[in-house]
Design an enzyme around this catalytic site. Structure first.
Site, PDB file in Angstrom:
ATOM      1  N   ARG A  79     -70.733   6.592  16.232  1.00 38.70           N
ATOM      2  CA  ARG A  79     -71.773   7.474  16.565  1.00 38.70           C
ATOM      3  C   ARG A  79     -71.221   8.866  16.717  1.00 38.70           C
ATOM      4  O   ARG A  79     -72.063   9.914  16.334  1.00 38.70           O
ATOM      5  CB  ARG A  79     -72.856   7.155  17.567  1.00 38.70           C
ATOM      6  CG  ARG A  79     -72.116   7.065  19.030  1.00 38.70           C
ATOM      7  CD  ARG A  79     -72.484   5.874  19.868  1.00 38.70           C
ATOM      8  NE  ARG A  79     -72.164   4.610  19.503  1.00 38.70           N
ATOM      9  CZ  ARG A  79     -72.678   3.389  18.933  1.00 38.70           C
ATOM     10  NH1 ARG A  79     -73.829   3.596  18.952  1.00 38.70           N
ATOM     11  NH2 ARG A  79     -72.001   2.744  18.367  1.00 38.70           N
ATOM     12  N   ARG A 129     -60.535  12.791  17.257  1.00 37.74           N
ATOM     13  CA  ARG A 129     -60.860  11.843  18.183  1.00 37.74           C
ATOM     14  C   ARG A 129     -59.435  10.970  18.216  1.00 37.74           C
ATOM     15  O   ARG A 129     -58.808  10.549  17.172  1.00 37.74           O
ATOM     16  CB  ARG A 129     -61.652  10.783  17.955  1.00 37.74           C
ATOM     17  CG  ARG A 129     -61.562   9.465  18.704  1.00 37.74           C
ATOM     18  CD  ARG A 129     -62.910   8.422  18.756  1.00 37.74           C
ATOM     19  NE  ARG A 129     -63.954   9.141  19.497  1.00 37.74           N
ATOM     20  CZ  ARG A 129     -64.922   8.442  20.155  1.00 37.74           C
ATOM     21  NH1 ARG A 129     -65.276   7.208  19.711  1.00 37.74           N
ATOM     22  NH2 ARG A 129     -65.967   9.182  20.751  1.00 37.74           N
ATOM     23  N   HIS A 162     -64.011  13.465  27.104  1.00 36.46           N
ATOM     24  CA  HIS A 162     -64.937  13.568  26.046  1.00 36.46           C
ATOM     25  C   HIS A 162     -65.926  14.657  26.400  1.00 36.46           C
ATOM     26  O   HIS A 162     -67.101  14.361  26.778  1.00 36.46           O
ATOM     27  CB  HIS A 162     -65.672  12.059  26.162  1.00 36.46           C
ATOM     28  CG  HIS A 162     -66.381  11.761  24.703  1.00 36.46           C
ATOM     29  ND1 HIS A 162     -66.493  12.863  23.845  1.00 36.46           N
ATOM     30  CD2 HIS A 162     -66.582  10.583  24.321  1.00 36.46           C
ATOM     31  CE1 HIS A 162     -67.057  12.082  22.631  1.00 36.46           C
ATOM     32  NE2 HIS A 162     -67.192  10.803  23.062  1.00 36.46           N
TER      33      HIS A 162
HETATM   34  C1  NCD Z   1     -68.295   6.424  24.149  1.00 31.75           C
HETATM   35  C2  NCD Z   1     -66.678   6.916  23.813  1.00 31.75           C
HETATM   36  O1  NCD Z   1     -66.136   6.633  22.793  1.00 31.75           O
HETATM   37  O2  NCD Z   1     -66.092   7.193  24.847  1.00 31.75           O
HETATM   38  N1  NCD Z   1     -68.738   6.379  23.061  1.00 31.75           N
HETATM   39  C3  NCD Z   1     -69.311   7.457  22.514  1.00 31.75           C
HETATM   40  O3  NCD Z   1     -68.554   8.239  22.388  1.00 31.75           O
HETATM   41  N2  NCD Z   1     -70.717   7.543  22.208  1.00 31.75           N
HETATM   42  C4  NCD Z   1     -68.432   5.556  25.134  1.00 31.75           C
HETATM   43  C5  NCD Z   1     -67.797   3.937  24.634  1.00 31.75           C
HETATM   44  O4  NCD Z   1     -67.084   3.960  23.649  1.00 31.75           O
HETATM   45  O5  NCD Z   1     -67.958   3.174  25.552  1.00 31.75           O
END
Ligand code: NCD
Length: 362
Positions: A79, A129, A162
């Site tokens: 996502r 990321r 994040h």
């Molecule tokens: C989160 C993440 O990657 O930290 N997801 C996201 O970015 N929507 C939460 C998760 O992975 O639990």
């Protein structure tokens, strides 16, 4: 690259991520004050309205068609990756991706630092990321010192932060909790969280989204926080120290059921077992941290339920059609917020605002 900057005072770290006094790299939630959060939420709302017509979306696509983005996502993501990709498309910015370092020159022994330096020659922004906490910040500072400094956006850093998720979360909380939405837009200068109880539930120790959102919420005096988690997965001491400095009212609890009726917002999270070293998560009884369909009647009718997704069993799908469930809208809000962030970073926010007032507002 230099040693980790995380040992430096936050103010110094924040200052070194800005350029000419304006947001440049997006690495830490502590970079955002109330004013900037409000600006970005307002911009996200405007982009959303402008994108609603063919004419408006053509206009948006012309704003950043001369820039290119690199999505460097070496940790699993669907996502967030797609959200950034969609945001780039909304603003007309072509993007490229590297998701598996095995397909890059890293197999030839190239360091990640060099790989990033290479990206900075082709692209105008790097969205990253990465599994290692602090890597994005080190990379941002390293790029700042080159002859072609470009912004670096943190799309999730290990167990640490994040920040763009936190921005979309606060945008979602505003839309859910600020008065007069719909039909009017919330006033993003207001503090709709004063006197409200916001619960964070689940794996708070390793969940980076909660950590970043808490930083943002400290900007709103009067917000009370409940951290509801098994002892082993309770929120980190660093976060507790931070919110104490801001005089935030908070409690650490270990059972969701008895707390549910006092919550104005419930932020659910999943077990972050990818960070286990030897399967320790499986030994923890998490049943007291599940939002079950049976709790529906005890939750305030005005409450907002959020989840950064992906979810597992901690959030009953019975809530999916409940008007208090905001997690699907939260996903869409993320796309608009990330488009707003790109517009802001590249200084086309004023053009978007002008367009909005001349074509969309009544
Ligand atoms: C989160 C993440 O990657 O930290 N997801 C996201 O970015 N929507 C939460 C998760 O992975 O639990």
């Amino acid at each position: 690259m230099e040693a980790s900057p995380s040992s430096l005072p936050t103010q110094r770290r924040v200052a070194s991520l800005a350029r000419d006094g304006r947001l440049f790299h997006v690495i830490l939630a502590q970079q955002f004050d109330r004013e900037l959060i409000g600006t970005l939420c307002r911009l996200a709302d405007m982009i959303r309205a402008v994108a609603d017509t063919r004419h408006g979306s053509d206009f948006l696509r012309r704003q950043l068609c001369h820039k290119r983005a690199m999505l460097y996502f070496t940790q699993p993501s669907t996502r967030t990756f797609l959200s950034f990709a969609a945001a780039c498309q909304i603003m007309g910015m072509p993007y490229n991706e590297v998701r598996d370092p095995k397909t890059s020159s890293e197999v030839k022994g190239e360091s990640e630092e060099d790989a990033i330096r290479v990206f900075s020659q082709y692209f105008d922004v790097i969205i990253m990321r990465h599994p290692e906490e602090g890597f994005a910040e080190k990379a941002a500072l390293a790029i700042s010192g080159t002859r072609r400094p470009i912004p670096l956006v943190n799309g999730g850093a290990g167990k640490d932060q994040h920040p763009t998720q936190a921005l979309l979360d606060i945008y979602t909380l505003y839309r859910a909790m600020a008065p007069a939405y719909p039909p009017g837009r919330p006033d993003f200068s207001d503090n709709p969280f004063d006197g409200k109880t916001i619960a964070f539930v689940g794996d708070l120790k390793r969940g980076r989204t909660v950590r970043s959102l808490v930083y943002l919420l400290t900007r709103y005096p009067g917000a009370r926080m409940l951290f509801i988690a098994p002892d082993e997965l309770q929120i980190g001491d660093d976060i507790v120290r931070y919110i104490r400095r801001y005089g935030v009212q908070y409690e650490l609890r270990d059972d969701l059921g008895p707390s549910i009726a006092e919550c104005d917002a419930i932020y659910m999270t999943r077990m972050q077992d990818e960070h286990d070293s030897h399967g320790e998560s499986a030994k923890i009884d998490c049943s007291r941290f599940h939002l079950t369909g049976k709790m529906a009647d005890s939750i305030k009718h005005t409450a907002a339920i959020l989840h950064p997704l992906p979810r597992r069993y901690e959030l009953d799908s019975a809530f999916d059609i409940d008007p208090r469930a905001k997690y699907w809208g939260q996903v869409r809000n993320g796309m608009w917020m990330r488009a707003a962030l790109m517009a802001y970073i590249f200084n086309v926010d004023a053009a978007v605002i002008d367009h909005y007032y001349s074509e969309c507002s009544d």
